[in-house]
Structure formats: C-alpha cells, structure tokens
Design an enzyme around this catalytic site. Sequence first.
Site, PDB file in Angstrom:
ATOM      1  N   SER A   1      -4.880  -4.882   5.483  1.00 27.06           N
ATOM      2  CA  SER A   1      -5.264  -4.238   4.411  1.00 27.06           C
ATOM      3  C   SER A   1      -4.067  -2.964   4.207  1.00 27.06           C
ATOM      4  CB  SER A   1      -6.834  -2.771   5.306  1.00 27.06           C
ATOM      5  OG  SER A   1      -5.849  -2.092   7.031  1.00 27.06           O
TER       6      SER A   1
ATOM      7  N   LYS B   1      -1.181   4.857   0.841  1.00 28.99           N
ATOM      8  CA  LYS B   1      -1.002   5.132  -0.685  1.00 28.99           C
ATOM      9  C   LYS B   1       0.351   6.423  -0.744  1.00 28.99           C
ATOM     10  CE  LYS B   1      -4.059   1.376  -2.071  1.00 28.99           C
ATOM     11  NZ  LYS B   1      -3.704   1.240  -0.072  1.00 28.99           N
TER      12      LYS B   1
END
Lengths: 213, 213
Positions: A132, A171
């Site tokens: 992911s 992120k």
Amino acid sequence: MARALSQRQRAILEYIERFLDENGYPPTIREIQHDLRISSTSVVDYNLNVLEQRNLIRRNRNISRGIELVGRRSAERRVIRIPVVGQIAAGQPLPVLEEVDPSNVDDHIELSADLVGKQPDGLFALRVKGFSMVDALISDGDIVVLRRQETAENGETVAVWLRREQETTLKRFYHEGDRIRLQPANAMMDPIYTTPDNVEIQGKLVTVLRAVS
Amino acid sequence: MARALSQRQRAILEYIERFLDENGYPPTIREIQHDLRISSTSVVDYNLNVLEQRNLIRRNRNISRGIELVGRRSAERRVIRIPVVGQIAAGQPLPVLEEVDPSNVDDHIELSADLVGKQPDGLFALRVKGFSMVDALISDGDIVVLRRQETAENGETVAVWLRREQETTLKRFYHEGDRIRLQPANAMMDPIYTTPDNVEIQGKLVTVLRAVS
DNA sequence: TATACGAGCGAACAGATGTTCGTGTCAAGG
DNA sequence: CCTTGACACGAACATCTGTTCGCTCGTATA
C-alpha cells in the site's frame, strides 16, 4: 618515549582486548597474572602503569577491573540500536508504543547515527506489510524507522492514521488553510486532501531500509 | 514471563548501559545501589537476578563487576562497515572499484549484518543520483549497497550497464533463451528486453537505504 | 668497581565487592 | 483471616582485588 612496548606489555594489552571481547568486563590484575604466567601481581601493576603512560589504557585507581582501553568505545558509539516493535500495514494502526515492552523486543536493527538524524531518542522500527505504500517508494518487506511524534511540520513525511478511512499511510504532510494535503513521495501519484480531524499523526519517517534477498 | 519489568529493574538496566558507555567497565552492585538510591545491596542483587532470568544481562558469580549486557557486545560485532565509493546515476557507469583507494574513502555507513546477507565481503555503497530508478523504488538521495559480481542468477536484482544505451540501471535479471529480460521492481512498470552482449553486470543489489531529511 | 635503572619477585595489607539470611511490607486470592 | 509470592531492608561475612614495599638481577654508564 619512542621505545617499543616490551613483549610482555604487548601480551598484556592483547590479553585485555581479548578478555574484554569475551567477557564484556575487564580482567583483574590477578587474572592477567595467572593467564600470562607472571609471577607477581606487582609486575602486572608495573606494566599496566607503563601502558597507561603510553596512553594505551586508562586505569581507575582503587577500583576493581578499572581498566579501560583507550579509543575503543568511541567508534562503537555512533551505532544506534533500534527496536523493531511490530509491523505497519494499510489497514491497521501502528502498535501502541507504550504497550510494547522494550526489553522484550528481541528484534533490533543497527544503523550508523548519521542515518537517523541527531538524537536517537524515540526511534522505533516497523516491518512493512503489503504494497500500500509503493507510492512512497516503500514496498512489502521493507523496514521503516520512525520517530514518535504527534505533530508535523509542512513537508515532513509522516505515518498518519486516517480515522474515516481506518487506514495507515505514509505521506508528506502539508497543512493548507483548513485542509490537509497528503502528498505521495512518488511524484507521479496524486495527493490526498482531507481535514485535520481525520488525520492522526503517529510518527515521522526517519529512514527506510530494504534488505534484498 | 510476560510480565513487564518493574520501574526499578528498568532503571538498573539503563544505569548499567550508561555506566558501561561512560567507563568501559561495568558497575558494582554498590555503585548501582548508591546512584539509584537503593537502600540495600541485596535489593540490587535481587533485581539483577530478575534481569538475568529475563536474559537481559549475564552475571558472573563471585566476580566483581561481573555483569554483561546480553546482546550488546555480540551485536556490535555483527555491525558491518561499508565504504560509500561514489554515486550511481542512469547516465554513468559505476566507478571502477579497483581505482578507489579504500583508505581514502572516509564516507562509510554501518549496518547490522543481517541486513546485508551472510558475508560482508565485496560490499560497497553508492549514492543514487536522479530519479531514473524510481521503478525499482529507489529515489534520488538513496544509498544502495551492492556486492561486486559479474554474473547473476535469474531473479536477482543487479546493477547493469547497458552498452548500447550507455546507461546504468537497477533491475531484476532474467535470462530467457537468447535474450535477457530486465524487470523493474515496481510491478506497474514494463520490462526491458535486450541481448546478453548488451548487458554488463556490475553488482548485485543487497540493501537500499533512505535517510529522510 | 660503584651507581643507576628497568624489570621482576613475593608477601602482607586494606579496601572493594559479591553473597547470604532473617525480617518486613503489601497486594492478590482462597 | 490466612497464605503466598513479589519486592525490599540492613547487617554480617567472605572473598576478591588493587596497592605497597623491601628485595633481587642484569645491563649499562660513569
């Protein structure tokens, strides 16, 4: 002062090094005496003093086993030992650090200090499960090193738990007005926009490690 | 055995680590007692025994300062020191190892041995320049650790110099009949097909490292 | 030859240190 | 209320260990 060490002094020095490696603590004068077949402790004492004057060892008076090898510890110091406390996957939150008994973690990695920034505090590592996070150039099996923190500066790469999506992701973090932009490290991917109440910062990314089979 | 360490046991463990780092030899029971304000040496003794049963330290009976930190020395031994000999970029071949004077390389990284496979021989590291290897999940600024070798087994990730393209790349290597398939690590990217005479294997990828600013 | 000095000897002494043991406290469980 | 076990206390004890000191030996050096 330019004189070379006598054979006996060299032997003693080597003995101390070996002893230290094998036992983790320095030898006593009598152990040196016995193993090197020296007739008197005072001879050992005499030669240890010579070695100390040559700045090869340091002696701590009146302290048992108070022998240090000069210049030995410093090189080893810059290696940081980081516990691997669990795994990180998209669909699961990070393990709660407080619930992990650091002394029961027997999985560790070691890195030179310059790879993890200045302070070695608050660091922990996780194994990455799944794909992911390929957008962050992180793949299944990688190890990520994080520093525990609950806030983030703009531009920092952080592990965040997205409350609504029930998902962990890595992120770059940007606070833009009343929304938050989460930018993948891979420039070819599009960012995620969300609201501050949806993001729970779990830690800041410090290092990524990939051991290729 | 699942019980957590008591606060006192944790304090003792940390104290021993700190003492060892500062002095090069382990503390005595009385030093622990005094600095940690513990009322009796037997309390220290008791807790050291607990720590030993947890396999966190090793005690050597009837020996002064006979405390070893388990996994400390042995762990430090398995730390490999790898020279960073140059950089790797798409448009340039790897630096020739023989031309690099290893004693002039002052840039090193240190890793625990299990991250680089069994033998530490033939290892070298390069800084990645540019983004030509994002398909291998490797980005600008990463450090790659390679093991020098000229041939490759199918499936190994290797650094290859493509003669015709005058280009270095990191790909999985597959010899298929009379052609060679170079497969990006990122499953979303397409492979390159070429001929054996065009590929010059420079080394096998062992580890990828990314220190996030 | 006399003196100096590095090196080594052996024994005695004084601290430094690990060990042991009887006792006490406290919370959990029967 | 009693028992049990983890944890803690403090003092006495027995070694472990560094230090000191008088002495010897051999090789320079004056």
